[in-house]
Structures are given as structure tokens and as C-alpha cells.
Design a protein around this motif. Structure first.
Motif: not given
Length: 313
Positions: A57-81
């Protein structure tokens, strides 16, 4: 700007979104991430992302999660970007509050037995029905959902005790305590309800000593995340009848295995992670997302319900 949905709102809602944002390219693709490399904004339930997706996702700037939980997301990769993440915290409060209340009233007023007797054509008037009125509920995680549960319970004359990390005051709580004070307060509670998220601090928060501290006729309800308590702990507590009932909407492993002991326990109610289900779910999620999208387009790139990926909420 491109916005990718990896789930499908109904066709009427899709068209309404397109009409309201004619300057934006929308892609509605159920579990199809082929448009991810060019998307600026991703709208997702969060469970369909991995490290590779974030790399693509080279252009990705914002992820809108239509859930309250985020535990299954790739935290480190998202934070690094440095990708902005927000969620729909709070939209679950109505259906989840009603689900909690529904289960409690069913148990207190003997509804499962009444329904079973009807199926068996049995006229029986002897039940051990009790009341919510005058009882005490300890609510783990008195945020938007927990506070709504507290509001509903207070309307039934229930004393509410909120418990969070800080012990700071929360709405619709008669009293507040911190996690450190929890085990000393459990003997006062007739009902223990968890709506806690999954974080390093809440993982395994409850152990067998907590269940030993509860009343023998207490009802434990987990509507937050399944890693709050290990299966073996809860199985032991229920097998030894340390409390009266466990009402579980979330589990360590989902879906629950067909041979799991919970299915056959008369003092355990298995709800297959459905307490937030509602025909208004996506509509409420869009009521959070679309105003934020408008602000984002206009240059305000701080959406509602920002998520701290390091903290996990």
C-alpha cells in the motif's frame, strides 16, 4: 484521491457515498485488495491486513477500521509507515448494551427454563427467579460501551462500579476503582462484566484467584476480548461452580472448537461473538467515517477516534 472498502455496504449506501464525494474515487471490493497499491484511504474491519499488505500500500495514509478492536492488525508495519489509524469506538454501545441486558434479564427471570418447558409442553411455576434491582455490577472497561451498560443497569436500580487502569471517574458509575483494587472489590459484585479491549495489560488480567473472590451466585460476562482470561482458568472456575454463570461472547480461539468444554456446560452461555450485531452497524460506522473523510479532503487529517497502535486502543 482513492478510497478502498474491503467490505460491501449495501448498493444504496454505496451510491450515496459516491454522490456525496464526486471528487473521490471509491472502490467497493469484498476482501479484494487489488486496488490497495494506489489507495490513499482504506476502510476495513481490520482482520484482513498483514505486513505484506502494508508494504504493497505505497500511497496509504489512513486506515479507517469499522471495528473497535485492532489486535489482529500488523501494528509494527503500520507504525513504521506512520499511517493514521482510527476506529468506530462507541458505535457498539447500543446493541452491546442491549445484549448484556438481555442475557442478564433472561437469567434473572428464568427465561431459558420457561422456553424449555414450553418446548416440552410442561406447565411449571416453580423457578428460582431473582431481580436485577438492588444488585451490584462491576464493569471492567467503563468506556463508551461500559458506560452505556452502566446507564441501562442504573435504570434497573443496579449499583455500578467501574474498573479501569487509572481508576478515574467514568460516566454512569457510582464508584470507580483501578485494576490494582479489583480483587478486593469482587466479593461485593453480583455481576462482573468485561468490555475491555485486548492490550498487553488486559491479556490474562483475570486468574483463578479472581473467580475464587467472586460470590458463588455471581454472573461473569465477557463481551470484550477472549484473552482476558485463559480457557483453563474459566473451565476450572465453572467446573468447580465458583460462580453461578459465565456468559461469553468472546473466546481465546474463534470460532469455538466443536469439542470445546464450554458447549456442554450448563452454567456457561456461548454467544458466538454477536453482541454488537445490528442492522444499523454499517450505517453507524459511516456516520463516523464520512464526516472525517470530508475533513480529511479539506486538509484536517486528524479523524475522530484516533488509535494509538503502540497502546493497542
Amino acid at each position: 484521491m482513492e478510497v478502498l472498502f474491503t467490505f460491501l455496504p449495501n448498493e444504496k449506501m454505496q451510491q450515496s457515498i459516491i454522490d456525496d464525494f464526486p471528487e473521490t474515487d471509491f472502490h467497493f471490493a469484498y476482501k479484494d485488495k487489488s486496488k490497495l497499491p494506489t489507495a490513499d484511504v482504506l476502510v476495513t474491519y481490520g482482520e484482513d491486513l498483514d505486513d505484506g499488505d502494508i508494504e504493497d500500500a505505497k500511497n496509504l495514509k489512513w486506515i479507517m477500521v469499522v471495528s473497535a478492536g485492532i489486535e489482529k492488525m500488523p501494528h509494527e508495519a503500520i507504525s513504521k509507515r506512520g499511517i493514521t489509524v482510527s476506529n468506530v469506538r462507541g458505535i457498539h454501545k447500543t446493541p452491546m448494551g442491549e445484549s448484556v441486558l438481555g442475557h442478564l434479564l433472561a437469567l434473572k427471570r428464568s427465561l431459558p427454563e420457561i422456553y424449555e418447558n414450553q418446548r416440552n409442553h410442561k406447565w411449571e411455576r416453580k423457578f428460582r427467579s431473582t431481580e436485577l434491582f438492588g444488585s451490584t455490577a462491576l464493569i471492567l472497561g467503563p468506556g463508551a460501551i461500559g458506560s452505556e451498560i452502566g446507564r441501562l443497569l442504573q435504570a434497573f436500580g443496579v449499583m455500578t462500579i467501574g474498573c479501569n487502569r487509572s481508576g478515574n471517574q467514568a460516566d454512569h458509575m457510582n464508584e470507580m476503582i483501578s485494576f490494582d483494587e479489583l480483587i478486593g472489590k469482587l466479593p461485593e459484585a453480583d455481576i462482573v462484566i468485561s468490555v475491555l479491549p485486548s492490550t498487553a495489560e488486559t491479556n490474562g488480567l483475570l486468574n483463578i484467584e479472581h473467580f475464587k473472590a467472586m460470590k458463588e451466585d455471581a454472573i461473569f460476562m465477557n463481551f470484550g476480548r477472549g484473552d482476558l482470561v485463559k480457557d483453563e482458568v474459566l473451565i476450572e472456575a465453572m467446573h468447580e461452580e465458583m460462580i453461578a454463570y459465565a456468559v461469553l461472547d468472546v473466546f481465546e480461539q474463534e470460532p469455538l472448537a466443536e469439542d470445546h468444554p464450554f458447549w456442554g456446560m450448563k452454567n456457561v452461555i456461548v454467544s458466538p461473538h454477536v453482541s454488537s450485531k445490528s442492522g444499523k452497524y454499517v450505517e453507524r460506522a459511516m456516520e463516523v467515517f464520512l464526516p472525517d473523510l470530508r475533513k480529511w479532503i479539506e486538509g484536517n487529517q486528524e479523524p475522530t477516534n484516533l488509535v494509538n497502535m503502540e497502546k493497542g486502543y
